[in-house]
Design an enzyme around this catalytic site. Structure first.
Site, PDB file in Angstrom:
ATOM      1  N   LYS A 157      43.298  17.684 -30.111  1.00  0.00           N
ATOM      2  CA  LYS A 157      42.093  17.032 -30.598  1.00  0.00           C
ATOM      3  C   LYS A 157      40.905  18.000 -30.528  1.00  0.00           C
ATOM      4  O   LYS A 157      41.021  18.991 -29.813  1.00  0.00           O
ATOM      5  CB  LYS A 157      41.800  15.803 -29.755  1.00  0.00           C
ATOM      6  N   HIS A 187      46.760  13.254 -24.657  1.00  0.00           N
ATOM      7  CA  HIS A 187      47.522  13.288 -23.405  1.00  0.00           C
ATOM      8  C   HIS A 187      47.391  12.007 -22.584  1.00  0.00           C
ATOM      9  O   HIS A 187      48.222  11.748 -21.732  1.00  0.00           O
ATOM     10  CB  HIS A 187      47.159  14.533 -22.577  1.00  0.00           C
ATOM     11  N   LYS A 191      50.523   9.692 -20.145  1.00  0.00           N
ATOM     12  CA  LYS A 191      50.437   9.343 -18.724  1.00  0.00           C
ATOM     13  C   LYS A 191      51.404   8.196 -18.434  1.00  0.00           C
ATOM     14  O   LYS A 191      51.492   7.242 -19.205  1.00  0.00           O
ATOM     15  CB  LYS A 191      48.998   8.915 -18.368  1.00  0.00           C
ATOM     16  N   ASP A 244      34.843  13.350 -27.840  1.00  0.00           N
ATOM     17  CA  ASP A 244      35.781  13.979 -26.914  1.00  0.00           C
ATOM     18  C   ASP A 244      36.717  12.961 -26.262  1.00  0.00           C
ATOM     19  O   ASP A 244      37.886  13.244 -26.033  1.00  0.00           O
ATOM     20  CB  ASP A 244      34.971  14.720 -25.832  1.00  0.00           C
ATOM     21  N   HIS A 249      41.099   9.300 -26.623  1.00  0.00           N
ATOM     22  CA  HIS A 249      41.788   8.637 -25.522  1.00  0.00           C
ATOM     23  C   HIS A 249      41.517   7.132 -25.389  1.00  0.00           C
ATOM     24  O   HIS A 249      42.433   6.334 -25.269  1.00  0.00           O
ATOM     25  CB  HIS A 249      41.409   9.302 -24.204  1.00  0.00           C
ATOM     26  N   LYS A 335      30.509  12.272 -17.977  1.00  0.00           N
ATOM     27  CA  LYS A 335      30.665  13.368 -17.013  1.00  0.00           C
ATOM     28  C   LYS A 335      29.653  13.196 -15.886  1.00  0.00           C
ATOM     29  O   LYS A 335      28.611  12.552 -16.067  1.00  0.00           O
ATOM     30  CB  LYS A 335      30.412  14.719 -17.693  1.00  0.00           C
TER      31      LYS A 335
HETATM   32  C1  BG6 Z   1      40.202  15.814 -22.165  1.00  0.00           C
HETATM   33  C2  BG6 Z   1      38.726  15.879 -22.429  1.00  0.00           C
HETATM   34  O1  BG6 Z   1      40.893  15.514 -23.330  1.00  0.00           O
HETATM   35  O2  BG6 Z   1      40.455  14.839 -21.186  1.00  0.00           O
HETATM   36  C3  BG6 Z   1      37.993  16.215 -21.154  1.00  0.00           C
HETATM   37  O3  BG6 Z   1      38.461  16.872 -23.415  1.00  0.00           O
HETATM   38  C4  BG6 Z   1      38.366  15.237 -20.068  1.00  0.00           C
HETATM   39  O4  BG6 Z   1      36.588  16.209 -21.375  1.00  0.00           O
HETATM   40  C5  BG6 Z   1      39.874  15.123 -19.931  1.00  0.00           C
HETATM   41  O5  BG6 Z   1      37.796  15.689 -18.848  1.00  0.00           O
HETATM   42  C6  BG6 Z   1      40.281  14.024 -18.976  1.00  0.00           C
HETATM   43  O6  BG6 Z   1      41.665  14.028 -18.836  1.00  0.00           O
HETATM   44  P1  BG6 Z   1      42.347  13.726 -17.443  1.00  0.00           P
HETATM   45  O7  BG6 Z   1      43.806  13.664 -17.715  1.00  0.00           O
HETATM   46  O8  BG6 Z   1      41.964  14.847 -16.533  1.00  0.00           O
HETATM   47  O9  BG6 Z   1      41.751  12.431 -17.006  1.00  0.00           O
END
Ligand code: BG6
Length: 485
Positions: A157, A187, A191, A244, A249, A335
């Site tokens: 992405k 991703h 999970k 993002d 997600h 964040k």
């Molecule tokens: C990523 C984002 O896809 O996912 C990041 O670009 C984010 O900004 C991250 O921190 C979070 O993934 P996870 O698996 O660490 O919760």
């Protein structure tokens, strides 16, 4: 014309994997070092990889020895299991490197050498761990190097930044690859806990009958993160929290939570149901969103002096179908927030009438909740009112909690998804249609985003989040912590 290969169209799921040459673009980048190299190593050590050769390529001026050092460093820093000498030697021998500056010819030669080493005609898996602006150049190079046949391609992405760019990207991709060859990775869907949503909903008769507007009052999908943007600022400046995290997600997780039972547990049926959720999602209105930026973001290297990129977003959305009409879904992520968490919280309607007297505690702790914790050590909780032991009838909020203990053999999200892509299983990947629809319904928000409001690092976001969710309240921070197993 894109190449279509009958084995791409009709993967024999569960069949042993064929030998593979994996071409890793961006081989020395952050994602490769943190997730992909350790992930491939773990898959191999767990006996889940077929015979493989991994051809790394990047803009670095490096040779195979240099790449092996990068890989070893990545494992020392990020491997989840001890790296034995034996496993390392076997893995190191499968690695080779060709600099991207060698062009299509250089790449074709490196892949041909890896294929000759494997013998016969192995499959090819191209993993594009490259910035969005480089993705199409890589696709073009793969076409020129004649590496499209027998291949699948994993894309990272963001898949565009709005409807137009996603349509253009998909159209350009389809000039070289057929949709069946393209694996757009998200991703979060790899999970363990995300898959457990499907198991929980569709493997039990208990919950599905109440999984609708009659019984569910509202839903929260909350993914606060404590980390700052840091070295990713140049990338983040082109995306922000909505692009993002939400378009990829959070909406994907929402689709798993909200979709109708698929006709079968197979890619096409699941994609179809997810896309139906996306088609029923109402367009995202600026008045239903709160954008925030943590104090100090503007001082970070790589951030424009007056950037109005959001590092936080909370929004309300709705799914206009028979199951969900009128049920608000609240999404939040950002964040540098107070805590890191990934939860789906489902609030149930309260009983229509209460015979419990004032002072009994009925309703005092909010509605009954079902909560999925999508953390790596995933958990589930069901909270409800029960009688406090003793005289009289006082009510307390109680909960059933369940931990999915993660054994060492559990696959990390990227590992599962790489393995799925090698076997041609698209269940957990996103489709061109789904992505374009999500960008389409984001258009009102993207065209007229509300101003970014400041929030203090270590907080839960700007104050306006409370108005957004009223008359409800955010589930996080939890009033009662999870019980330790
Ligand atoms: C990523 C984002 O896809 O996912 C990041 O670009 C984010 O900004 C991250 O921190 C979070 O993934 P996870 O698996 O660490 O919760």
């Amino acid at each position: 014309m894109p190449h279509t290969d009958p084995t791409d169209m009709d993967p024999k799921l569960g069949a042993p994997l064929q030998p593979h040459v994996i071409v890793l673009f961006g081989a020395s980048g952050d994602l490769a070092r943190r997730k992909l190299i350790p992930g491939l190593f773990h898959l191999e050590a767990a006996g889940l990889l077929p015979e493989c050769r991994i051809v790394g390529t990047s803009l670095d001026d490096m040779d195979t020895e240099g790449f092996r050092e990068v890989a070893r460093g990545a494992l020392d820093e990020f491997a989840r299991h001890p790296v034995t000498d034996e496993a390392w030697t076997a893995f190191a021998n499968s690695l080779s490197f060709t600099p991207t500056s060698g062009g299509a010819n250089g790449l074709a030669k490196a892949v041909a050498a890896a294929e000759a080493d494997l013998g016969a005609e192995p499959r090819r898996l191209h993993y594009l761990s490259v910035p969005p602006k480089s993705a199409l150049a890589v696709v073009k190079m793969l076409g020129e190097a004649d590496l499209v046949e027998r291949s699948r391609i994993i894309m990272e992405k963001p898949f565009g930044i709005d409807l137009r760019s996603s349509q253009e990207l998909n159209a350009a991709l389809h000039e070289t690859f057929a949709e069946e060859q393209i694996f757009r990775i998200d991703h979060f869907l790899g999970k363990e806990a995300a898959l457990n949503i499907l198991a929980f909903r569709f493997a039990n008769g208990l919950f599905e009958p109440i999984w609708n507007r009659e019984h569910i009052d509202h839903v929260q999908i909350d993914v606060p993160e404590t980390l700052a943007v840091g070295p990713r600022a140049p990338f983040y400046e082109t995306t922000g929290a909505y692009r993002d995290m939400v378009v990829t997600h959070l909406f994907q997780v929402l689709a798993f939570m909200a979709m109708e039972p698929p006709t079968a547990l197979e890619p096409r049926a699941i994609t179809e149901e997810k896309n139906k959720v996306f088609r029923s999602l109402s367009p995202i209105q600026p008045s239903d969103a709160v954008r925030g930026q943590y104090a100090g973001y503007l001082d970070e290297p790589g951030v424009a002096p007056h950037s109005d990129v959001e590092t936080f977003i909370a929004l309300k959305c709705g799914i206009d179908n028979w199951r969900w009409a009128g049920v608000p879904f609240y999404l939040r992520t950002g964040k540098r927030m107070a805590e890191g968490a990934r939860i789906i919280s489902i609030a149930f309607r309260e009983p229509p009438r209460s015979m419990f007297p004032p002072g009994s505690g009925i309703g005092a702790h909010g509605p009954d909740h079902l909560t999925f914790d999508l953390a790596d050590a995933s958990r589930l909780s069901l909270s409800f009112y029960g009688k406090r032991p003793g005289t009289g009838l006082k009510l307390d909020k109680q909960s059933l909690q369940f931990s999915l203990h993660e054994g060492s053999d559990v696959l990390e999200a990227y590992e599962r998804l790489i393995h799925d892509a090698m076997s041609g299983d698209r269940t957990l990947f996103t489709s061109a249609e789904g992505i374009e629809r999500l960008w389409g319904l984001s258009a009102p928000l993207l065209a007229d985003p509300p101003p970014v409001r400041p929030y203090a690092p270590g907080s839960w976001g700007p104050n306006a989040i409370h108005q957004l969710v009223a008359p409800f309240v955010w589930r996080l921070p939890f009033e009662r912590a999870w019980r330790q197993a």
